[in-house]
Design an enzyme around this catalytic site. Sequence first.
Site, PDB file in Angstrom:
ATOM      1  N   ASP A 235     -16.163 -30.302  18.353  1.00 15.16           N
ATOM      2  CA  ASP A 235     -15.866 -30.790  19.690  1.00 15.16           C
ATOM      3  C   ASP A 235     -14.355 -30.993  19.842  1.00 15.16           C
ATOM      4  OD1 ASP A 235     -17.149 -31.988  22.161  1.00 15.16           O
ATOM      5  OD2 ASP A 235     -15.891 -33.671  21.541  1.00 15.16           O
ATOM      6  N   GLU A 275     -14.543 -25.656  19.835  1.00 12.78           N
ATOM      7  CA  GLU A 275     -14.334 -25.790  21.277  1.00 12.78           C
ATOM      8  C   GLU A 275     -12.855 -26.112  21.457  1.00 12.78           C
ATOM      9  OE1 GLU A 275     -15.513 -28.585  25.060  1.00 12.78           O
ATOM     10  OE2 GLU A 275     -14.947 -29.429  23.140  1.00 12.78           O
TER      11      GLU A 275
HETATM   12  C1  NOJ Z   1     -16.412 -31.672  24.947  1.00 10.11           C
HETATM   13  C2  NOJ Z   1     -17.885 -31.693  25.145  1.00 10.11           C
HETATM   14  O1  NOJ Z   1     -18.327 -30.380  25.324  1.00 10.11           O
HETATM   15  C3  NOJ Z   1     -18.145 -32.555  26.348  1.00 10.11           C
HETATM   16  O2  NOJ Z   1     -19.492 -32.503  26.718  1.00 10.11           O
HETATM   17  C4  NOJ Z   1     -17.718 -33.971  26.043  1.00 10.11           C
HETATM   18  O3  NOJ Z   1     -17.835 -34.749  27.204  1.00 10.11           O
HETATM   19  C5  NOJ Z   1     -16.261 -34.019  25.572  1.00 10.11           C
HETATM   20  N1  NOJ Z   1     -15.969 -32.991  24.620  1.00 10.11           N
HETATM   21  C6  NOJ Z   1     -15.987 -35.316  24.892  1.00 10.11           C
HETATM   22  O4  NOJ Z   1     -16.656 -35.351  23.658  1.00 10.11           O
END
Ligand code: NOJ
Length: 546
Positions: A235, A275
């Site tokens: 993440d 991500e």
């Molecule tokens: C990215 C995640 O995909 C999202 O859903 C989340 O709100 C934020 N990171 C914070 O963790």
Amino acid sequence: MRRHSFVSLIALLVAVSATCLSCNGSGRQRSLLPDDDPNWYRSAVFYELFPRSFRDSDGDGIGDLAGIREKLSYLDDLGISAVWLNPIYPTPFFDSGYDVAGYREINPEYGTMEDFDNLLESAHRAGIRVILDLVFNHTSDEHPWFVESRSSLDNPKRDWYQWADPPFDYECFNPMNFQFGLERWTLDPVTGQHYFHHFRPQMPDLNFYNPEMREALLDVVRFWLYKGVDGFRLDVGHMYFEGTEGCEHLPETHDFHRELRTLVDLFPSRAMVGEISGPPPDVLSYLGNGTNELHMVFNFPLVTMIYPSIWTGDRWCLEIGLDRSHFSKPPGGQMANILGNHDFFRPDGLLFGDSGRIKLAATLLMTLPGTPFVYYGEEVGMANGTATVVDYRDAARTPMQWDGSPGGGFTEGTPWIPLSPNWETHNVAVEEGDPASILSHYRKLIQLRKQSEALQSDHASFIDPGSRSVLALVRGEGESAIVVLTNLKKSMVEGIFDLSEVPWPEGEICNLLGEDGSSVILNDETRGHYPYSLKPHGTMVLAPCP
Ligand code: NOJ
């Protein structure tokens, strides 16, 4: 005395080897996988699923791990080789599980650690790998680390988070994250200091400059690797370090990714996908030299270009998207292609519920270079939901549509959030028997991809299709090369494609997709130039006939 030490040494060696056997690929769970291949993630088709909404096995309206286990045969039939589970950890659910209150525990609403072990073992038995979400930038404010950290100014974990008094040295406000509020520092009444958070106040950021804290995170990684998980989705992997030097993409963050990779590489056949947001070169930079940071990064530079190409019926945006991603990445690095995820609106909404366009998007996902990730429900054309429990992103987090019953086959109780409006028409039961359905289209394409060495390969090059509405790619090399022609327009296209520069055997050309309405004409007089016609939004996957 010496004899005693010798016996202890032998006992120690036996214990160490036993531990190693269980972690290195020959252990209990991993040995169930049909193969052990360090490159498995390149040819895999992934499936992202939001556990709360996939299948509820006990009627409480909330999806759970046992429910996912029930549906493994569906995933197997669909041709899925790996699942990515959105966070399965305990959470107060201020951010749908991305506010983690325990890195080594299971959310009791989803089940127990035993349920997780059973799921992992059953998935591996079915030849399906499992990767977990690692949310390391921040924790929940209910995480025991933060509870300790906030308790006093001299608590040993005080420095595991970022505490300061105003005026602050950095703010790090990103307008893209407006839904998390406008303030990035929140006053904690316990000690009268403020703590930093990129996201909601209930999600304090960890202090990556603290080496003990970083070691504790690496221990979390070890814990899940020893359990036998096949990898991780990281993440916001670009946000780990922040401070006066900047808020994202700091060199120290790359150092941490390299450390993580070294650890993960000790365990055979594991993979990580990041991500990473930002300009395309920054996104690609997390592939490192192709072997020393993340195995894959999500292809945000491409997905933002897929939709404009479909809307306009012109390949230009797609070419730019591919140029900024696949064609710019370091050798060895791999792009992870998506049409959506738990943060975006669903393709059905973005493509106005037009099934031709939705199928076209799926065709691109399965034929472009990179590893495809299907977001649950995309394969049946699920619509955006209309209810909100946490925030607007709940539109893409509604229960999986298994059938047309009141709970959609998701639950026998009352779903935690209402089903999306198209559950009665777009569900697995309805679409399974219909060869023209979105689900059948996905199945056919996934099977094609899994059988085609060319589609799984890293190789792609453009050829001239004689029309701007057609994307024409040679995929693969040598004898296994194929040509993929895709009509981005809602009307019939005719043209002549140019294979004169591509080594291609003489003889008949076959369409591996087996769709009617599109054709290619062999023309002996203009060698290498083939007249073709493509039906609206149609695709031909051409190979020399066997
Ligand atoms: C990215 C995640 O995909 C999202 O859903 C989340 O709100 C934020 N990171 C914070 O963790």
